[in-house]
Motif scaffolding. Structure first.
Motif, short mmCIF file in Angstrom:
data_model
loop_
_atom_site.label_atom_id
_atom_site.label_comp_id
_atom_site.label_asym_id
_atom_site.label_seq_id
_atom_site.Cartn_x
_atom_site.Cartn_y
_atom_site.Cartn_z
N GLU A 9 18.77 69.45 101.46
CA GLU A 9 18.00 68.41 100.74
C GLU A 9 17.34 67.45 101.71
O GLU A 9 16.19 67.06 101.54
N THR A 10 18.07 67.04 102.76
CA THR A 10 17.52 66.09 103.74
C THR A 10 16.33 66.70 104.48
O THR A 10 15.29 66.06 104.65
N ASN A 11 16.49 67.97 104.91
CA ASN A 11 15.39 68.64 105.60
C ASN A 11 14.16 68.76 104.72
O ASN A 11 13.03 68.51 105.16
N ASP A 12 14.36 69.15 103.48
CA ASP A 12 13.25 69.30 102.55
C ASP A 12 12.56 67.96 102.30
O ASP A 12 11.33 67.88 102.22
N ARG A 13 13.34 66.91 102.18
CA ARG A 13 12.79 65.58 101.94
C ARG A 13 11.91 65.14 103.10
O ARG A 13 10.78 64.70 102.90
N GLU A 14 12.43 65.27 104.31
CA GLU A 14 11.67 64.84 105.48
C GLU A 14 10.43 65.68 105.69
O GLU A 14 9.38 65.18 106.07
N ARG A 15 10.56 66.97 105.40
CA ARG A 15 9.41 67.87 105.53
C ARG A 15 8.32 67.49 104.52
O ARG A 15 7.14 67.47 104.86
N SER A 16 8.72 67.20 103.32
CA SER A 16 7.76 66.83 102.27
C SER A 16 7.11 65.48 102.59
O SER A 16 5.91 65.31 102.39
N LYS A 17 7.90 64.54 103.08
CA LYS A 17 7.35 63.23 103.45
C LYS A 17 6.29 63.38 104.53
O LYS A 17 5.22 62.77 104.46
N GLN A 18 6.57 64.22 105.53
CA GLN A 18 5.61 64.42 106.61
C GLN A 18 4.35 65.11 106.11
O GLN A 18 3.24 64.79 106.56
N LYS A 19 4.50 66.03 105.17
CA LYS A 19 3.33 66.69 104.60
C LYS A 19 2.43 65.68 103.90
O LYS A 19 1.20 65.73 104.00
N LEU A 20 3.05 64.76 103.17
CA LEU A 20 2.28 63.73 102.46
C LEU A 20 1.58 62.80 103.45
O LEU A 20 0.42 62.43 103.26
N ILE A 21 2.29 62.43 104.50
CA ILE A 21 1.70 61.56 105.52
C ILE A 21 0.52 62.26 106.20
O ILE A 21 -0.55 61.67 106.38
N ASN A 22 0.71 63.52 106.56
CA ASN A 22 -0.39 64.28 107.19
C ASN A 22 -1.56 64.45 106.25
O ASN A 22 -2.73 64.45 106.68
N ALA A 23 -1.27 64.58 104.96
CA ALA A 23 -2.33 64.77 103.97
C ALA A 23 -3.23 63.55 103.87
O ALA A 23 -4.43 63.67 103.61
N VAL A 24 -2.66 62.37 104.11
CA VAL A 24 -3.47 61.14 104.10
C VAL A 24 -4.57 61.25 105.14
O VAL A 24 -5.74 60.93 104.89
N GLY A 25 -4.23 61.73 106.33
CA GLY A 25 -5.22 61.88 107.39
C GLY A 25 -6.30 62.89 107.04
O GLY A 25 -7.48 62.67 107.31
N GLU A 26 -5.90 63.98 106.41
CA GLU A 26 -6.88 65.00 106.02
C GLU A 26 -7.84 64.48 104.97
O GLU A 26 -9.05 64.71 105.04
N VAL A 27 -7.30 63.75 103.99
CA VAL A 27 -8.16 63.18 102.94
C VAL A 27 -9.08 62.13 103.53
O VAL A 27 -10.26 62.05 103.18
N LEU A 28 -8.55 61.33 104.44
CA LEU A 28 -9.36 60.29 105.08
C LEU A 28 -10.54 60.91 105.81
O LEU A 28 -11.67 60.41 105.73
N LYS A 29 -10.30 62.02 106.50
CA LYS A 29 -11.36 62.69 107.25
C LYS A 29 -12.41 63.31 106.34
O LYS A 29 -13.60 63.25 106.62
N THR A 30 -11.96 63.94 105.25
CA THR A 30 -12.89 64.69 104.40
C THR A 30 -13.52 63.89 103.27
O THR A 30 -14.66 64.14 102.90
N LYS A 31 -12.79 62.90 102.75
CA LYS A 31 -13.29 62.15 101.59
C LYS A 31 -13.46 60.65 101.84
O LYS A 31 -13.98 59.94 100.99
N GLY A 32 -12.99 60.18 102.99
CA GLY A 32 -13.09 58.76 103.27
C GLY A 32 -12.00 57.98 102.55
O GLY A 32 -11.20 58.53 101.80
N TYR A 33 -11.99 56.64 102.77
CA TYR A 33 -10.92 55.83 102.19
C TYR A 33 -10.96 55.79 100.66
O TYR A 33 -9.93 55.62 100.01
N THR A 34 -12.16 55.99 100.06
CA THR A 34 -12.24 55.98 98.60
C THR A 34 -11.57 57.21 97.99
O THR A 34 -11.27 57.22 96.80
N GLY A 35 -11.33 58.21 98.80
CA GLY A 35 -10.70 59.43 98.30
C GLY A 35 -9.19 59.42 98.42
O GLY A 35 -8.52 60.39 98.05
N LEU A 36 -8.62 58.30 98.92
CA LEU A 36 -7.18 58.22 99.11
C LEU A 36 -6.46 57.92 97.79
O LEU A 36 -5.91 56.83 97.59
#
Length: 205
Positions: A9-36
């Motif tokens: 459970e701990t591994n899955d949680r941390e992995r999912s949190k990091q995916k969400l954090i990384n996704a913020v950067g991807e959205v920021l690059k492709t859609k800008g701050y209005t796409g967050l």
């Protein structure tokens, strides 16, 4: 035989949190701050929206976590701690010149940072206010040293104009195909001219 990695459970949680954090950067690059938005971030991460509020207080908290993890201002200034250590062999003018040159290179290459600056100047937000405060705290360390050497010369005002010029030149070059004062910093020669101008301005203080 490869050792099996425990999917607890701990591994899955941390992995999912990091995916969400990384996704913020991807959205920021492709859609800008209005796409967050929660929808865009979760979709990019390939996870359920409910995990955002499960692992973070809110979407804003997730975005703030991303921005702070990236530590743009430290990266943009280069190895700041090393630069301060070299203060014995470099004067403040040389240090500021190095920081500005590093910032120009980093800002030109970092799509995420370009989007953050656009966000900063487009609307008021708690996240960007705190990011600006972080930047000011970083800058104050070098200015406290520089003020003593420049005396009556307002190095802070000069630096402010140079940083603003860096931001505008880069954003202009990334969004249009036109020259700015006859210079194209998308070309090596154009970038070289801007860096030379930064050095020239500081040399004549």
């Amino acid at each position: 035989m490869a050792k099996k990695v425990y999917q607890g459970e701990t591994n899955d949680r941390e992995r999912s949190k990091q995916k969400l954090i990384n996704a913020v950067g991807e959205v920021l690059k492709t859609k800008g701050y209005t796409g967050l938005t929660a929808t865009n971030i979760s979709k990019t991460a390939g996870l359920s929206r409910r995990l955002i509020t499960m692992y973070f207080d809110s979407v804003d908290d997730l975005i703030e976590t991303y921005v702070r993890n990236k530590d743009y201002w430290t990266e943009a200034s280069g190895d700041f701690s090393k630069t301060i250590e070299e203060k014995k062999s470099l004067n403040s003018k040389e240090i500021i010149e190095r920081l500005l040159q590093n910032q120009l290179d980093y800002f030109y290459e970092s799509t995420e940072m370009q989007k953050l600056i656009l966000w900063e100047i487009s609307e008021k937000s708690k996240i960007m206010y705190e990011v600006c405060e972080d930047r000011e705290r970083l800058g104050s360390q070098i200015f406290e040293l520089a003020d003593q050497e420049f005396n009556e010369k307002d190095i802070r005002a000069v630096s402010a104009l140079l940083v603003a010029g860096i931001y505008y030149m880069v954003l202009h070059s990334k969004s249009t195909d036109t020259l700015f004062c006859g210079i194209d910093i998308n070309e090596p020669e154009g970038m070289k001219r801007i860096k030379k101008a930064i050095s020239l301005i500081l040399e004549n203080l």
